[in-house]
Design a protein around this motif. Structure first.
Motif, short mmCIF file in Angstrom:
data_model
loop_
_atom_site.label_atom_id
_atom_site.label_comp_id
_atom_site.label_asym_id
_atom_site.label_seq_id
_atom_site.Cartn_x
_atom_site.Cartn_y
_atom_site.Cartn_z
N TYR A 1 55.23 -21.14 -44.53
CA TYR A 1 54.87 -21.54 -43.17
C TYR A 1 55.53 -22.88 -42.86
O TYR A 1 56.04 -23.56 -43.75
N LYS B 1 39.98 -28.03 -45.22
CA LYS B 1 41.17 -27.19 -45.13
C LYS B 1 41.02 -25.93 -45.98
O LYS B 1 41.45 -24.84 -45.58
N TRP C 1 41.24 -22.07 -44.81
CA TRP C 1 42.31 -21.31 -45.47
C TRP C 1 41.74 -20.05 -46.10
O TRP C 1 42.34 -18.98 -46.03
N TYR D 1 41.10 -17.43 -43.43
CA TYR D 1 42.34 -16.82 -42.95
C TYR D 1 42.98 -15.94 -44.02
O TYR D 1 43.36 -14.79 -43.76
N LEU E 1 45.00 -24.72 -38.78
CA LEU E 1 45.91 -23.72 -39.36
C LEU E 1 46.60 -22.87 -38.29
O LEU E 1 47.15 -21.81 -38.60
N VAL F 1 50.11 -22.19 -39.35
CA VAL F 1 50.29 -21.14 -40.36
C VAL F 1 50.28 -19.77 -39.70
O VAL F 1 51.14 -18.91 -39.97
#
Length: 264
Positions: free
Chosen positions: A81, A150, A154, A157, A108, A111
């Motif tokens: 990314y 984070k 993450w 996702y 994000l 990303v």
């Protein structure tokens, strides 16, 4: 995502350059990005990274700056990314892909956009010479909160994408190995105390050494940026306290997924 889309909508240039409010750009950075994007060819999205010297001082900003720089520049020709602290994209390409998803997670969004662009056939490239100086503004507590937050999003996702174990930028396999080994080490300490078998406590230092070995490249980057003393301290932090924050964020992320599933 909404703020970035609003900026892109107001822009009149052929190239859009995104950065973050807590980043300082060196002189000429947007021009550098535009020239590098042109040289990379059509249907390419170009990114930069953090300078290893952050805008603020202290151990934890330095740790984070080197940590991010190392992971974002490991594979400049095939990054997973591109982060929005330095992202250049042709305006026509940005608008064709629909911009950032404003209904996405609170962070994000870069990303998600990168993965969507790759699926659409775009190439992602990192220019290690395109750097911004990040103002982290945190000490130990802030560093741990940042890692947990984070990680939380993450996990949400990546679980949906079924790529939790992927070697993706700062969510590298080396870091994941360090977290897993730290867990084994903590379990050894707990078992040693509960069973009164002090030999089991040896698992902790052995696992810590394994975590450092799994991140040998990062340890070398710490040393190159700040010297051997910093590398030793940063590596110790990486395999002891830092994994605890990631474990907390992972638990929060899976709890969020369970709530999402229950809500459906």
């Amino acid at each position: 995502a909404a703020a970035r889309n609003a900026g892109a909508a107001a822009a009149a240039g052929e190239v859009l350059f995104f950065t973050d409010a807590d980043c300082l750009l060196p002189r000429g950075a947007p021009a550098h990005a535009a020239a590098a994007l042109e040289a990379a060819g059509p249907r390419t999205v170009l990114g930069g990274t953090y300078d290893t010297a952050p805008a603020d001082h202290g151990f934890f900003p330095a740790f984070q700056a080197v940590f991010v720089n190392f992971h974002e520049t490991r594979r400049p020709d095939d990054p997973d990314y591109i982060a929005t602290h330095a992202l250049a994209i042709r305006a026509a390409d940005f608008r064709a892909c629909g911009g950032f998803d404003e209904g996405f997670l609170p962070i994000l969004e870069d990303v998600e956009l990168s993965h969507r662009l790759r699926r659409a056939g775009y190439r992602l490239r990192i220019d290690p010479g395109l750097r911004v100086r990040h103002d982290f503004g945190f000490g130990l507590a802030g560093s741990l909160r940042n890692a947990a937050r984070k990680t939380r999003f993450w996990v949400r996702y990546s679980a949906r994408n079924r790529d939790l174990l992927a070697d993706s930028g700062t969510a590298s396999r080396g870091l994941k190995a360090a977290v897993a080994l730290a867990g084994i080490g903590w379990a050894g300490l707990a078992a040693a105390a509960a069973l009164r078998l002090p030999g089991l406590a040896l698992a902790a230092p052995l696992c810590a050494l394994g975590g450092v070995a799994a991140n040998a490249g990062l340890a070398r980057a710490f040393a190159a940026a700040r010297g051997a003393g910093f590398a030793a301290a940063a590596s110790l932090y990486l395999v002891t306290l830092y994994p605890a924050a990631i474990a907390v964020g992972t638990a929060q992320g899976f709890a969020d997924l369970a709530r999402d599933a229950a809500g459906r």
